[in-house]
Design an enzyme around this catalytic site. Structure first.
Site, PDB file in Angstrom:
ATOM      1  N   LYS A  64       0.720  -1.212  -0.016  1.00 43.57           N
ATOM      2  CA  LYS A  64       0.036   0.111  -0.060  1.00 43.57           C
ATOM      3  C   LYS A  64       0.853   1.270  -0.044  1.00 43.57           C
ATOM      4  O   LYS A  64       0.147   2.353  -0.480  1.00 43.57           O
ATOM      5  CB  LYS A  64      -0.949   0.093   1.192  1.00 43.57           C
ATOM      6  CG  LYS A  64      -1.808  -1.031   1.278  1.00 43.57           C
ATOM      7  CD  LYS A  64      -2.697  -1.129   2.864  1.00 43.57           C
ATOM      8  CE  LYS A  64      -3.415  -2.352   2.919  1.00 43.57           C
ATOM      9  NZ  LYS A  64      -3.929  -2.239   4.303  1.00 43.57           N
ATOM     10  N   GLY A  65       2.006   1.068   0.503  1.00 42.60           N
ATOM     11  CA  GLY A  65       2.858   2.284   0.671  1.00 42.60           C
ATOM     12  C   GLY A  65       3.075   3.306  -0.157  1.00 42.60           C
ATOM     13  O   GLY A  65       3.137   4.434   0.016  1.00 42.60           O
ATOM     14  N   GLU A 121       8.326   2.610  -5.482  1.00 39.56           N
ATOM     15  CA  GLU A 121       8.413   1.921  -4.223  1.00 39.56           C
ATOM     16  C   GLU A 121       8.323   3.200  -3.010  1.00 39.56           C
ATOM     17  O   GLU A 121       9.355   4.219  -3.359  1.00 39.56           O
ATOM     18  CB  GLU A 121       9.575   1.179  -3.903  1.00 39.56           C
ATOM     19  CG  GLU A 121       9.055  -0.244  -3.954  1.00 39.56           C
ATOM     20  CD  GLU A 121       8.487  -0.942  -2.680  1.00 39.56           C
ATOM     21  OE1 GLU A 121       7.774  -0.065  -1.924  1.00 39.56           O
ATOM     22  OE2 GLU A 121       8.453  -2.105  -2.370  1.00 39.56           O
ATOM     23  N   ASP A 122       7.810   3.025  -2.032  1.00 40.29           N
ATOM     24  CA  ASP A 122       7.991   4.113  -0.834  1.00 40.29           C
ATOM     25  C   ASP A 122       9.337   3.931  -0.107  1.00 40.29           C
ATOM     26  O   ASP A 122      10.067   4.808  -0.130  1.00 40.29           O
ATOM     27  CB  ASP A 122       6.844   4.061   0.091  1.00 40.29           C
ATOM     28  CG  ASP A 122       6.606   2.781   0.510  1.00 40.29           C
ATOM     29  OD1 ASP A 122       7.147   1.646  -0.014  1.00 40.29           O
ATOM     30  OD2 ASP A 122       5.730   2.613   1.507  1.00 40.29           O
ATOM     31  N   ASP A 145      14.284  -1.184   2.364  1.00 42.38           N
ATOM     32  CA  ASP A 145      14.651  -1.355   3.671  1.00 42.38           C
ATOM     33  C   ASP A 145      15.766  -2.142   3.449  1.00 42.38           C
ATOM     34  O   ASP A 145      16.789  -2.158   3.180  1.00 42.38           O
ATOM     35  CB  ASP A 145      13.640  -1.701   4.514  1.00 42.38           C
ATOM     36  CG  ASP A 145      13.941  -1.586   6.026  1.00 42.38           C
ATOM     37  OD1 ASP A 145      15.133  -1.761   6.596  1.00 42.38           O
ATOM     38  OD2 ASP A 145      13.144  -1.270   6.885  1.00 42.38           O
ATOM     39  N   PHE A 175      12.673   3.483  12.453  1.00 36.15           N
ATOM     40  CA  PHE A 175      11.412   3.089  11.857  1.00 36.15           C
ATOM     41  C   PHE A 175      10.617   4.461  11.687  1.00 36.15           C
ATOM     42  O   PHE A 175      10.389   5.307  12.462  1.00 36.15           O
ATOM     43  CB  PHE A 175      10.495   2.280  12.929  1.00 36.15           C
ATOM     44  CG  PHE A 175       9.201   2.056  12.390  1.00 36.15           C
ATOM     45  CD1 PHE A 175       9.143   0.676  11.631  1.00 36.15           C
ATOM     46  CD2 PHE A 175       8.148   2.457  12.431  1.00 36.15           C
ATOM     47  CE1 PHE A 175       8.185   0.190  11.079  1.00 36.15           C
ATOM     48  CE2 PHE A 175       6.928   1.915  11.895  1.00 36.15           C
ATOM     49  CZ  PHE A 175       6.845   0.809  11.244  1.00 36.15           C
ATOM     50  N   ASP A 197       3.405   3.128   7.091  1.00 47.36           N
ATOM     51  CA  ASP A 197       2.358   2.788   8.358  1.00 47.36           C
ATOM     52  C   ASP A 197       3.016   2.521   9.433  1.00 47.36           C
ATOM     53  O   ASP A 197       4.013   1.895   9.365  1.00 47.36           O
ATOM     54  CB  ASP A 197       1.277   2.005   7.907  1.00 47.36           C
ATOM     55  CG  ASP A 197       1.673   0.732   7.944  1.00 47.36           C
ATOM     56  OD1 ASP A 197       2.754   0.252   7.018  1.00 47.36           O
ATOM     57  OD2 ASP A 197       1.343  -0.193   8.560  1.00 47.36           O
ATOM     58  N   ARG A 233      -0.140   6.824   7.544  1.00 45.94           N
ATOM     59  CA  ARG A 233       0.050   6.681   6.130  1.00 45.94           C
ATOM     60  C   ARG A 233      -0.279   8.215   5.494  1.00 45.94           C
ATOM     61  O   ARG A 233       0.405   8.575   4.311  1.00 45.94           O
ATOM     62  CB  ARG A 233      -0.732   5.591   5.316  1.00 45.94           C
ATOM     63  CG  ARG A 233      -0.168   4.207   5.598  1.00 45.94           C
ATOM     64  CD  ARG A 233      -0.900   3.495   4.523  1.00 45.94           C
ATOM     65  NE  ARG A 233      -0.990   1.939   4.884  1.00 45.94           N
ATOM     66  CZ  ARG A 233       0.083   1.230   4.725  1.00 45.94           C
ATOM     67  NH1 ARG A 233       1.038   1.382   4.132  1.00 45.94           N
ATOM     68  NH2 ARG A 233      -0.088  -0.204   5.244  1.00 45.94           N
TER      69      ARG A 233
HETATM   70  C1  PRP Z   1       7.355  -1.797   2.714  1.00 46.68           C
HETATM   71  C2  PRP Z   1       7.695  -1.171   1.530  1.00 46.68           C
HETATM   72  C3  PRP Z   1       8.291  -2.151   0.738  1.00 46.68           C
HETATM   73  C4  PRP Z   1       8.812  -3.063   2.035  1.00 46.68           C
HETATM   74  C5  PRP Z   1      10.528  -2.627   2.014  1.00 46.68           C
HETATM   75  O1  PRP Z   1       6.031  -2.513   2.576  1.00 46.68           O
HETATM   76  O2  PRP Z   1       6.510  -0.597   1.203  1.00 46.68           O
HETATM   77  O3  PRP Z   1       7.392  -2.685  -0.083  1.00 46.68           O
HETATM   78  O4  PRP Z   1       8.301  -2.988   2.956  1.00 46.68           O
HETATM   79  O5  PRP Z   1      10.973  -3.478   2.851  1.00 46.68           O
HETATM   80  P1  PRP Z   1      12.228  -4.409   2.553  1.00 46.68           P
HETATM   81  O6  PRP Z   1      13.072  -3.781   1.416  1.00 46.68           O
HETATM   82  O7  PRP Z   1      12.845  -4.978   3.765  1.00 46.68           O
HETATM   83  O8  PRP Z   1      11.712  -5.864   1.555  1.00 46.68           O
HETATM   84  P2  PRP Z   1       5.152  -3.302   3.687  1.00 46.68           P
HETATM   85  O9  PRP Z   1       5.326  -4.871   3.887  1.00 46.68           O
HETATM   86  O10 PRP Z   1       5.252  -2.737   5.112  1.00 46.68           O
HETATM   87  O11 PRP Z   1       3.570  -2.941   3.284  1.00 46.68           O
HETATM   88  P3  PRP Z   1       2.854  -1.634   3.109  1.00 46.68           P
HETATM   89  O12 PRP Z   1       3.330  -1.124   1.851  1.00 46.68           O
HETATM   90  O13 PRP Z   1       1.383  -2.186   2.724  1.00 46.68           O
HETATM   91  O14 PRP Z   1       2.938  -1.054   4.290  1.00 46.68           O
END
Ligand code: PRP
Length: 190
Positions: A52-53, A108-109, A112, A161, A168, A174
């Site tokens: 969703k991000g 992508e938001d 990580d 974080f 979120d 968000r």
């Molecule tokens: C977040 C973000 C990426 C992912 C990054 O999504 O949007 O997709 O984590 O993490 P990584 O690089 O460690 O793999 P999340 O799973 O929190 O879902 P969301 O976007 O629905 O909040």
């Protein structure tokens, strides 16, 4: 609109610190959009938002673009705890469109560990797009475990974080127009 520590932004009761203010985000998005416009001149871009991000980022970025754009979305979920990814990715919603022969730009938001994006890129590459690039608003260089070709990057953030601008904590925050950190008490309540 103020700078990154805009007073109105820091007034949100759950926010400890504003890391990237709204005006700063919007200015960087306009720069990136200008780069994308140049790079894709004469072509049509298919933006793929990772839900969703990315929904807020996608809307703002797209409104600064002048090249013709189409939109699609994927929803993925990484198995893991609330604040840490495991690297195992499940597709909750796949693309509606066939991306074979298309110029695809994944939006992508945050990157990580990079494991989610690494999985997504392998998955999308297998579908035969004519090009596949990534725009990520945030990255956490200290955390990234895989080398990823991120063509357009917004900001690097420290290993804390962060919430806001699509990101979120327990599905909240968000809609904040900035990126910031939460007060420790907020985690203690959940
Ligand atoms: C977040 C973000 C990426 C992912 C990054 O999504 O949007 O997709 O984590 O993490 P990584 O690089 O460690 O793999 P999340 O799973 O929190 O879902 P969301 O976007 O629905 O909040």
């Amino acid at each position: 609109m103020g700078a990154s520590t805009d007073g109105a932004e820091s007034l949100h009761p759950d926010i400890e610190q504003v890391l990237i203010g709204s005006a700063h985000i919007q200015a960087r998005l306009r720069e990136i959009a200008a780069e994308i416009d140049r790079d894709y001149a004469g072509r049509q871009v298919l933006l793929v938002g990772v839900l969703k991000g990315a929904f807020i980022l996608m809307a703002d970025l797209a409104r600064s673009l002048t090249v013709p754009v189409e939109f699609d979305f994927m929803a993925v979920s990484s198995y893991g705890s609330a604040t840490q990814t495991s690297g195992v990715v499940r597709i909750l919603k796949d693309l509606d469109l066939d991306i074979a022969g298309r110029d695809v730009l994944v939006v992508e938001d945050i990157v990580d560990s990079g494991l989610t994006l690494n999985y997504l890129l392998r998955n999308l590459r297998a579908r035969g797009p004519s090009s596949l690039e990534v725009m990520a608003l945030l990255s956490k260089p200290d955390q990234t475990r895989v080398d990823l070709p991120i063509r357009y990057q917004g900001f690097a953030v420290p290993n804390v974080f962060v919430v806001g601008y699509g990101l979120d904590y327990a599905e909240r925050y968000r809609n904040l127009s900035f990126v910031g950190t939460l007060r420790p008490e907020v985690y203690a309540q959940t």
